[in-house]
Scaffold this motif. Sequence first.
Motif, short mmCIF file in Angstrom:
data_model
loop_
_atom_site.label_atom_id
_atom_site.label_comp_id
_atom_site.label_asym_id
_atom_site.label_seq_id
_atom_site.Cartn_x
_atom_site.Cartn_y
_atom_site.Cartn_z
N MET A 26 56.05 24.83 -77.28
CA MET A 26 56.17 24.01 -78.48
C MET A 26 55.34 22.74 -78.28
O MET A 26 55.58 21.98 -77.34
CB MET A 26 57.64 23.67 -78.71
CG MET A 26 57.89 22.88 -79.94
SD MET A 26 59.67 22.73 -80.17
CE MET A 26 59.72 21.27 -81.10
N PRO A 27 54.37 22.47 -79.15
CA PRO A 27 53.53 21.28 -79.00
C PRO A 27 54.28 19.99 -79.36
O PRO A 27 55.20 20.00 -80.17
CB PRO A 27 52.38 21.53 -79.95
CG PRO A 27 52.92 22.47 -80.96
CD PRO A 27 53.94 23.31 -80.25
N ILE A 28 53.85 18.92 -78.77
CA ILE A 28 54.42 17.60 -79.04
C ILE A 28 53.47 16.86 -79.98
O ILE A 28 52.27 16.79 -79.73
CB ILE A 28 54.61 16.80 -77.74
CG1 ILE A 28 55.59 17.50 -76.82
CG2 ILE A 28 55.06 15.39 -78.05
CD1 ILE A 28 55.68 16.87 -75.46
N THR A 29 54.01 16.30 -81.06
CA THR A 29 53.21 15.55 -82.02
C THR A 29 53.56 14.07 -81.91
O THR A 29 54.73 13.70 -81.99
CB THR A 29 53.49 16.03 -83.46
OG1 THR A 29 53.24 17.42 -83.52
CG2 THR A 29 52.62 15.30 -84.45
#
Length: 53
Positions: A1-4
């Motif tokens: 899951m990418p971090i924004t």
Amino acid sequence: MPITIKELHIKINVDEKSASQGKAGGSKNGNTAAIVAACVEEVMDILERQKER
């Protein structure tokens, strides 16, 4: 899951004593006025963009 990253706050401290040594006092006031004017213009642009949203 990418971090924004939505916001990034940068804080710096400037030591004016070491930067102003060796410079003429008259040019410092002119540079300060130009910097303040540019900052005010940028802030006004940002506020206008926020109103449009």
